[in-house]
Design an enzyme around this catalytic site. Structure first.
Site, PDB file in Angstrom:
ATOM      1  N   ASP A 151      -6.065   5.475  -1.729  1.00 42.67           N
ATOM      2  CA  ASP A 151      -6.266   5.900  -3.116  1.00 42.67           C
ATOM      3  C   ASP A 151      -6.375   4.728  -4.088  1.00 42.67           C
ATOM      4  O   ASP A 151      -6.476   4.931  -5.295  1.00 42.67           O
ATOM      5  CB  ASP A 151      -5.160   6.864  -3.573  1.00 42.67           C
ATOM      6  CG  ASP A 151      -3.778   6.221  -3.610  1.00 42.67           C
ATOM      7  OD1 ASP A 151      -3.673   5.002  -3.392  1.00 42.67           O
ATOM      8  OD2 ASP A 151      -2.802   6.947  -3.847  1.00 42.67           O
ATOM      9  N   TYR A 170      -7.286  -5.974  -4.829  1.00 39.20           N
ATOM     10  CA  TYR A 170      -6.576  -6.652  -3.740  1.00 39.20           C
ATOM     11  C   TYR A 170      -7.251  -7.946  -3.312  1.00 39.20           C
ATOM     12  O   TYR A 170      -6.644  -8.748  -2.599  1.00 39.20           O
ATOM     13  CB  TYR A 170      -6.424  -5.721  -2.532  1.00 39.20           C
ATOM     14  CG  TYR A 170      -5.225  -4.817  -2.624  1.00 39.20           C
ATOM     15  CD1 TYR A 170      -4.070  -5.077  -1.897  1.00 39.20           C
ATOM     16  CD2 TYR A 170      -5.231  -3.697  -3.448  1.00 39.20           C
ATOM     17  CE1 TYR A 170      -2.964  -4.248  -1.977  1.00 39.20           C
ATOM     18  CE2 TYR A 170      -4.136  -2.865  -3.544  1.00 39.20           C
ATOM     19  CZ  TYR A 170      -3.002  -3.142  -2.807  1.00 39.20           C
ATOM     20  OH  TYR A 170      -1.907  -2.323  -2.899  1.00 39.20           O
TER      21      TYR A 170
END
Length: 457
Positions: A172, A270
């Site tokens: 998600d 990320y």
């Protein structure tokens, strides 16, 4: 049309995220009706604290739904349509080791990236495969919707070791970033956007974002990200809203430094761990990592609230929050159950969707989902920059799975060496030896470890 009511199993019933998923499911009963919810966990005591509160919530808000919590696999996996899996092998105590051991060597400790993610992956593979085997034994027609981390390694393990399993691996994080994009644009919902995206889990890029009329939304988002990252306009002016932890605010803001590496695209947050690992190490407290924060705050607050509900036997004033991001899993389950042809970002075998990339790689790309599962959408060729980065990271993921399957110290050492977060082979071996010691009882035995020697200078 009357929708068939579904039977769900939440594998990882003792997770602090489980109450939020229950609240979310209850809010979506009109489009995803449920006849039965089961919890399964190998920690009976921990699950009971969560389950006792969730049972009261269900009795008060949807008494027609049958509820059961169990540690018995046959009871849990019999007569289910969907298994929603979010297990954490080793719990947060082992996450703490994943984060702190790398920091001893000046390497970022993170639960899905670098050595920490590799360590966690070596624990998770066996746990997820066990769930698949139970599902195929007791409910062979069921689908597993897996969001157990680290999703990239788990997805490669299921592809290689359970190739015919009806499992879809999801994350998600892109959903959360797209929600921020919609706020930046002033849209009501991320579903007002149609996106093109490619990459690996926690390692990808948006290439096109349009509204329902086909208007290009990328320029406005890029302008904002170049200056502020994914920090939203409301957060920039300090308007009240959902409280965001400082570590996440840093992550969203850091995107403005990742973005210039390829300004034709928009990056997943990320990527900061791979492009600026030294910055993340400098910010980290080796004595107090994210795992400590979660144990001190989320763990305590969720279990405290669940125990309070169980003690007073009512959830009328429950302070448990709906997990909005988990609505993604309802969209996925609905698409399979009712053939809605939802467009979603999923982790699937490449198989030509990225035409110049390894067909066996597990990539994160848009798919159309129906009763037969996901149909990946072709994204064409990817540029050399992304291709090179992804090939290196895919090699890490494949070597980890091979190391787990073969019990190979050599291949796990190679995986660590290939990670962009690890500076050299010597540090990789020191990390590996420490992680082996910390993960005794969780990892398979690495049989060829005694053959490897590297001078420590």
């Amino acid at each position: 049309m009357t929708l068939k009511k579904q039977s769900l199993l939440i594998a990882g019933g003792g997770s602090t995220f489980t109450p939020g998923i229950i609240m979310m499911l209850l809010e979506n009963l009109d489009k995803f009706p449920i006849r039965q919810i089961k919890f399964f966990d190998n920690d009976e005591e921990r699950q009971k604290e969560i389950a006792d509160a969730c049972e009261i919530i269900l009795q008060e808000r949807a008494p027609e739904i049958t509820f059961l919590a169990t540690t018995d696999p046959e009871t849990a996996f019999t007569d289910v349509d969907f298994v929603m899996a979010h297990i954490r092998v080793g719990k947060y105590a082992m996450r703490e080791q994943d984060e702190k051991i790398p920091l001893k060597y000046g390497v970022i400790g993170q639960e899905t990236c670098g050595p920490g993610g590799i360590s966690y992956g070596m624990r998770s593979i066996g746990g997820v495969l066990e769930l698949i085997d139970y599902m195929e034994l007791y409910s062979p027609d069921a689908w597993m919707l897996n969001y157990s981390n680290p999703a990239a390694i788990v997805a490669e393990a299921t592809r290689k070791l359970r190739p015919t399993a009806k499992i879809i691996n999801i994350c998600d994080m892109p959903v959360g970033i797209e929600h921020r994009m919609s706020e930046i644009l002033g849209l009501q919902s991320r579903k007002d956007m149609t996106v093109r995206y490619y990459g690996l889990n926690h390692f990808g890029w948006w290439t096109d974002i349009r509204d329902k009329d086909g208007n290009d939304l990328m320029p406005k988002i890029k302008e904002h990200v170049a200056e502020h990252g994914y920090v939203t306009p409301n957060e920039l002016v300090g308007r009240p809203g959902e409280e965001i932890e400082p570590s996440w605010m840093h992550t969203y803001g850091k995107a403005k430094e990742v973005y210039p590496l390829d300004p034709k695209t928009l990056p997943n947050t990320y990527l900061k761990y791979y492009f600026f690992p030294q910055d993340e190490v400098a910010l980290a407290d080796p004595e107090h990592t994210r795992a400590n924060e979660v144990m001190e705050h989320r763990e305590k607050s969720v279990f405290s609230e669940c125990n309070r509900i169980a003690n007073i036997q009512t959830a009328e004033d429950a302070k448990l929050e709906t997990d909005d991001h988990a609505s993604y899993i309802v969209d996925l389950a609905r698409a399979i159950a009712y053939n809605t042809k939802e467009r979603m970002l999923l982790i699937v075998p490449n198989d030509g969707a990225l035409s110049n990339f390894d067909p066996t790689a597990m990539v994160e790309i848009p798919c159309i989902v129906g009763s037969n599962g996901p149909e990946p959408l072709a994204q064409g060729e990817i540029p050399r920059f992304q291709k090179g980065l992804m090939e290196q990271q895919v090699a890490v993921e494949k070597l980890v799975v091979e190391a787990w399957a073969e019990g190979s110290y050599q291949k796990l050492w190679q995986a660590l060496i290939l990670s962009r977060t690890v500076p050299n082979a010597r540090v990789a071996k020191q990390l590996l030896d420490d992680l082996i010691e910390a993960n005794q009882g969780y990892w398979p035995e690495l049989k060829d470890s005694v053959k490897v020697t590297v001078p420590m200078v």
